[in-house]
Enzyme design. Structure first.
Site: not given
Ligand code: ARG
Length: 443
Positions: A10, A141, A263, A269, A271, A303, A308
């Site tokens: 992530s 209206t 345009s 134009k 826009n 969790y 994520q």
């Molecule tokens: N990158 C994870 C998220 O955004 C962080 C938490 C991850 N925790 C885990 N136990 N894998 O949620």
């Protein structure tokens, strides 16, 4: 990164939380030292290391790519102060409560920023309402001409809508303002931590009371996205008004060149692309709300990695909402409102209701007055003449109650119409001024 590592990662999007992650870690480590859980000397080294990372980030340097922001900050800290000391930062904490904390810190800031942007929008709307006091325009209206209204009254309705949006955000802030850190993975921790102390360091007004709820709850995000969706819906309505108002068939306003584009083929134009994009981007924010609701539906405690996926839609909604607010505030500030002439106001029989009211004030029941005026309007339609041009003698043929003073009702001068609606909250200069006084106090 392998394909699998990429899938899991992530960092590409949660690196946006870097400064919040560091702030949270600094508070956590200070708390650990204060409670005697880690040695003071190590805590000092960790805090210094984290502060150094903070500085590096603020001068544009980036973190080493890792699975997520938590590992990236940790890796950098290890590089700076060594694994033995840096490793203590993990004590009594999990990435599960850490990400919950980061998100709350981030969202609190973004709520405040959004609220300030709403205030700027409202101020600009109020300025327009003041600058254009007394200018009439058709009120609709069904998008059909209904009754004349003051432009100021019309535009101020958006300041009120956005005021409610602001209140929704302020309310949502209260739920975001709860500190989850110390919940650890899900069950809390056997270390004697002081969560109130961490909360104080981080500026939270409350500490969460159930660790399982704390690591798995994202409804504070859903609330924000819901408030954001309503705000976008309001902005989208105004965007649509602007698109109509600047159309030559309406010709009520001109918008500044910086909010239009030309345009590639049609030289004439101008826009309203910015307004159109605000209208279009509204769908993205609704999409984020639906994504989060769907993400959470049926998730067992606590969790789950699904969570994520909360970040891309949240970040996208925040960016879209804030950019749209800025654009709409700018457009509201710079648009030029035309004076609509008496002749232009004569389309659509907009004084028919007031003409019926006139008869009622002379003693006729409203239902009867409605049908008398309907007959007059039909007569005007057949003769392709505006209602406002009817002579008293002609009106008298429809009802003996008409006399010379009916002319006053049919005069479409801004001066006479601007104060006709005496009811509280109606379209009159008095009401507009009152609204402005009220709004200035609360925005
Ligand atoms: N990158 C994870 C998220 O955004 C962080 C938490 C991850 N925790 C885990 N136990 N894998 O949620």
């Amino acid at each position: 990164m392998t394909t699998n590592e990429k899938f899991l990662a992530s960092f590409s999007f949660d690196k946006r939380l870097a400064l919040y992650d560091i702030t949270g870690s600094i508070a956590h480590v200070k708390m650990l030292a204060k409670c005697g859980i880690i040695p003071n000397a190590d805590a000092t080294k960790i805090v210094k290391g984290l502060q150094k990372i903070e500085k590096l980030l603020k001068t544009g340097r980036s973190l080493p790519t890792q699975e997520d922001i938590h590992y990236a900050v940790e890796k950098k800290l290890i590089d700076l102060i060594g694994e033995k000391t840096a490793g203590r930062l993990r004590t009594a904490r999990s990435r599960n409560d850490q990400i919950a904390l980061d998100l709350r810190l981030y969202l609190k800031d973004q709520i405040n920023k959004t609220i300030s942007l709403i205030s700027i929008f409202q101020e600009n709307v109020i300025e327009q309402a003041k600058d254009n006091e007394g200018k009439l325009m058709p009120g609709y209206t069904h998008l059909q001409p209904a009754e004349p209204v003051l432009f100021s009254h019309y535009i101020l309705s958006y300041a009120w809508m956005l005021q409610r949006d602001k209140e929704r955000l302020q309310d949502c802030f209260k739920r975001a303002d709860v500190m989850p850190l110390g919940s650890a993975a899900l069950a809390g921790t056997s270390f004697p931590i002081d969560r109130a102390y961490t909360a104080k360091l981080l500026g939270f007004s409350k500490v969460s009371q159930n660790s399982m709820d704390s690591v798995s709850d994202r409804d504070f995000i859903i609330e924000f996205l819901s408030a954001a969706s309503v705000t976008m819906m309001h902005l989208s309505r105004l965007a649509e008004e602007i698109i109509l108002w600047m159309n030559p068939s309406f010709n009520f306003i001109e918008i500044a060149d910086e909010y239009t584009s030309g345009s590639s083929i049609m030289p004439q134009k101008k826009n309203p692309d910015f307004a159109e994009l605000v209208r279009g981007k509204t769908g993205r924010v609704y999409g984020s709300l639906i994504t989060l609701l769907t993400l959470m539906k049926g998730l067992p405690l606590t969790y789950n990695r699904d969570l994520q996926e909360d970040k891309p839609p949240l970040f996208d909604a925040v960016d879209t909402l804030q950019a749209s607010l800025e654009v709409m505030a700018g457009m509201a500030a710079t648009m030029k409102v035309r004076v609509i002439s008496n002749e232009e106001m004569k389309t659509g029989f907009m004084l028919a209701t007031e003409l019926a009211n006139y008869l009622v004030k002379k003693g006729m029941p409203f239902k009867e007055a409605h049908s008398v005026v309907k007959n007059i309007v039909n007569y005007c339609r057949e003769n392709e003449a505006p209602l406002e041009n009817m002579k008293i003698e002609a009106l008298k043929k429809f009802s003996g109650l008409f006399s010379a003073d009916a002319g006053k009702i049919l005069s479409v001068s801004a001066g006479s119409l601007a104060n006709l609606k005496v009811s509280e909250g109606g379209s009159s200069i008095k009401s507009v001024r009152k609204q402005i006084t009220e709004l200035v106090k609360i925005i």
